[in-house]
Design a protein around this motif. Structure first.
Motif, PDB file in Angstrom:
ATOM      1  N   SER A  34       0.852  -1.186   0.000  1.00 21.65           N
ATOM      2  CA  SER A  34       0.000   0.000   0.000  1.00 21.65           C
ATOM      3  C   SER A  34       0.889   1.239   0.000  1.00 21.65           C
ATOM      4  CB  SER A  34      -0.883   0.002   1.246  1.00 21.65           C
ATOM      5  OG  SER A  34      -0.081   0.154   2.390  1.00 21.65           O
ATOM      6  N   MET A  35       0.284   2.403  -0.214  1.00 14.99           N
ATOM      7  CA  MET A  35       1.008   3.669  -0.132  1.00 14.99           C
ATOM      8  C   MET A  35       1.743   3.757   1.200  1.00 14.99           C
ATOM      9  SD  MET A  35       1.290   6.093  -2.313  1.00 14.99           S
ATOM     10  CE  MET A  35       1.564   7.514  -1.270  1.00 14.99           C
ATOM     11  N   ARG A  36       1.053   3.354   2.270  1.00 13.74           N
ATOM     12  CA  ARG A  36       1.620   3.444   3.610  1.00 13.74           C
ATOM     13  C   ARG A  36       2.832   2.524   3.777  1.00 13.74           C
ATOM     14  NH1 ARG A  36       1.424   5.517   8.138  1.00 13.74           N
ATOM     15  NH2 ARG A  36       1.803   4.226   9.950  1.00 13.74           N
ATOM     16  N   ASP A  37       2.720   1.305   3.257  1.00  8.39           N
ATOM     17  CA  ASP A  37       3.854   0.372   3.301  1.00  8.39           C
ATOM     18  C   ASP A  37       5.065   0.993   2.614  1.00  8.39           C
ATOM     19  OD1 ASP A  37       2.353  -1.669   4.493  1.00  8.39           O
ATOM     20  OD2 ASP A  37       1.719  -2.478   2.563  1.00  8.39           O
ATOM     21  N   LEU A  38       4.793   1.606   1.458  1.00  7.28           N
ATOM     22  CA  LEU A  38       5.890   2.184   0.681  1.00  7.28           C
ATOM     23  C   LEU A  38       6.504   3.390   1.389  1.00  7.28           C
ATOM     24  CD1 LEU A  38       4.461   1.780  -2.897  1.00  7.28           C
ATOM     25  CD2 LEU A  38       6.651   0.902  -2.136  1.00  7.28           C
ATOM     26  N   GLU A  39       5.664   4.166   2.036  1.00  9.99           N
ATOM     27  CA  GLU A  39       6.178   5.317   2.786  1.00  9.99           C
ATOM     28  C   GLU A  39       7.136   4.876   3.887  1.00  9.99           C
ATOM     29  OE1 GLU A  39       2.111   7.383   3.204  1.00  9.99           O
ATOM     30  OE2 GLU A  39       3.542   8.581   4.338  1.00  9.99           O
ATOM     31  N   ILE A  50       6.057   9.504  -4.057  1.00  6.06           N
ATOM     32  CA  ILE A  50       5.740   8.078  -4.204  1.00  6.06           C
ATOM     33  C   ILE A  50       4.460   7.926  -5.022  1.00  6.06           C
ATOM     34  CG2 ILE A  50       5.128   5.946  -2.984  1.00  6.06           C
ATOM     35  CD1 ILE A  50       6.750   6.971  -0.590  1.00  6.06           C
ATOM     36  N   PHE A  51       3.484   8.743  -4.697  1.00  7.34           N
ATOM     37  CA  PHE A  51       2.206   8.664  -5.403  1.00  7.34           C
ATOM     38  C   PHE A  51       2.360   8.951  -6.897  1.00  7.34           C
ATOM     39  CE2 PHE A  51      -2.049  10.065  -6.685  1.00  7.34           C
ATOM     40  CZ  PHE A  51      -2.762   8.942  -6.284  1.00  7.34           C
ATOM     41  N   ILE A  72      -8.332  -1.154   0.609  1.00  7.42           N
ATOM     42  CA  ILE A  72      -7.180  -0.266   0.425  1.00  7.42           C
ATOM     43  C   ILE A  72      -6.449  -0.676  -0.854  1.00  7.42           C
ATOM     44  CG2 ILE A  72      -4.900   0.327   1.377  1.00  7.42           C
ATOM     45  CD1 ILE A  72      -6.195   0.106   4.165  1.00  7.42           C
ATOM     46  N   GLU A  73      -6.051   0.316  -1.633  1.00  6.88           N
ATOM     47  CA  GLU A  73      -5.335   0.037  -2.873  1.00  6.88           C
ATOM     48  C   GLU A  73      -3.915  -0.450  -2.588  1.00  6.88           C
ATOM     49  OE1 GLU A  73      -5.970   1.814  -6.669  1.00  6.88           O
ATOM     50  OE2 GLU A  73      -7.392   0.329  -5.921  1.00  6.88           O
ATOM     51  N   LEU A  74      -3.551  -1.547  -3.218  1.00  7.65           N
ATOM     52  CA  LEU A  74      -2.189  -2.047  -3.124  1.00  7.65           C
ATOM     53  C   LEU A  74      -1.588  -2.040  -4.518  1.00  7.65           C
ATOM     54  CD1 LEU A  74      -2.810  -5.239  -0.954  1.00  7.65           C
ATOM     55  CD2 LEU A  74      -2.162  -2.972  -0.144  1.00  7.65           C
ATOM     56  N   TYR A  75      -0.276  -1.975  -4.561  1.00  7.33           N
ATOM     57  CA  TYR A  75       0.403  -1.966  -5.848  1.00  7.33           C
ATOM     58  C   TYR A  75       1.349  -3.135  -5.923  1.00  7.33           C
ATOM     59  CZ  TYR A  75      -1.514   2.672  -5.907  1.00  7.33           C
ATOM     60  OH  TYR A  75      -2.386   3.713  -5.859  1.00  7.33           O
ATOM     61  N   GLU A  76       1.316  -3.829  -7.040  1.00  8.28           N
ATOM     62  CA  GLU A  76       2.260  -4.915  -7.230  1.00  8.28           C
ATOM     63  C   GLU A  76       2.840  -4.834  -8.626  1.00  8.28           C
ATOM     64  OE1 GLU A  76       0.747  -8.834  -7.114  1.00  8.28           O
ATOM     65  OE2 GLU A  76      -0.902  -8.423  -8.447  1.00  8.28           O
ATOM     66  N   LEU A  77       4.023  -5.393  -8.762  1.00  6.75           N
ATOM     67  CA  LEU A  77       4.691  -5.342 -10.054  1.00  6.75           C
ATOM     68  C   LEU A  77       3.972  -6.242 -11.045  1.00  6.75           C
ATOM     69  CD1 LEU A  77       8.382  -5.599  -8.874  1.00  6.75           C
ATOM     70  CD2 LEU A  77       7.220  -3.562  -9.734  1.00  6.75           C
ATOM     71  N   CYS A  78       3.906  -5.778 -12.254  1.00  6.10           N
ATOM     72  CA  CYS A  78       3.329  -6.593 -13.316  1.00  6.10           C
ATOM     73  C   CYS A  78       4.446  -7.419 -13.917  1.00  6.10           C
ATOM     74  CB  CYS A  78       2.706  -5.694 -14.376  1.00  6.10           C
ATOM     75  SG  CYS A  78       2.125  -6.620 -15.779  1.00  6.10           S
TER      76      CYS A  78
END
Ligand SMILES: [Zn+2]
Ligand SMILES: [Zn+2]
Length: 140
Positions: A34-39, A50-51, A72-78
């Motif tokens: 998530s954004m928070r994890d990345l922060e 980051i955003f 919550i939106e999460l981001y993962e590599l494609c």
């Protein structure tokens, strides 16, 4: 780092320092963040940087957004090199204990047949429960 630069360039993204850092963080964690994890991972970058990187990554298919069990939106590599291959995605598992989302790559998504006229771009499949780690830590 060279490999990351190469991967970004192939997706049409100029490999700047910030972009490489965000990409590296996603590689290191092996799970959707998530954004928070990345922060928390990238203390040298501010939230808006980051955003911006994530938005650009999403536009260029570098990452996919996945919703976790709490919306919550999460981001993962494609991992697909081929843009048309989005439907061959994988199952996600949301742990209700540690609130982490895992990729279950070993399991293929069930094939779906949509009624005529519907055209799918992506598909998500979320299983909720307890991850092996939390299951093991349970006091019996
Ligand atoms: Zn867990
Ligand atoms: Zn995944």
């Amino acid at each position: 780092m060279d490999e990351i630069a190469h991967k970004l360039e192939r997706k049409g993204v100029k490999p700047t320092a910030n972009r490489m850092l965000v990409y590296q963080a996603l590689v290191d964690q092996h799970r959707p963040l998530s954004m928070r994890d990345l922060e928390m991972q990238l203390l040298t970058l501010d939230k808006s940087s980051i955003f911006r990187v994530l938005t650009l990554f999403a536009e260029h298919d570098v990452v996919h957004a996945v919703e976790d069990g709490r919306g919550i939106e999460l981001y993962e590599l494609c991992h697909h090199e081929d843009e048309s291959d989005h439907m061959s995605s994988h199952v996600h598992f949301y742990c209700e204990k540690c609130q982490r989302t895992y990729c279950i790559e070993e399991m293929a998504l069930p094939a779906i047949q949509l009624p005529e006229g519907y055209h799918a771009h992506s598909m998500s499949f979320m299983v909720k429960g307890e991850c092996p780690q939390c299951n093991k830590n349970k006091v019996r």
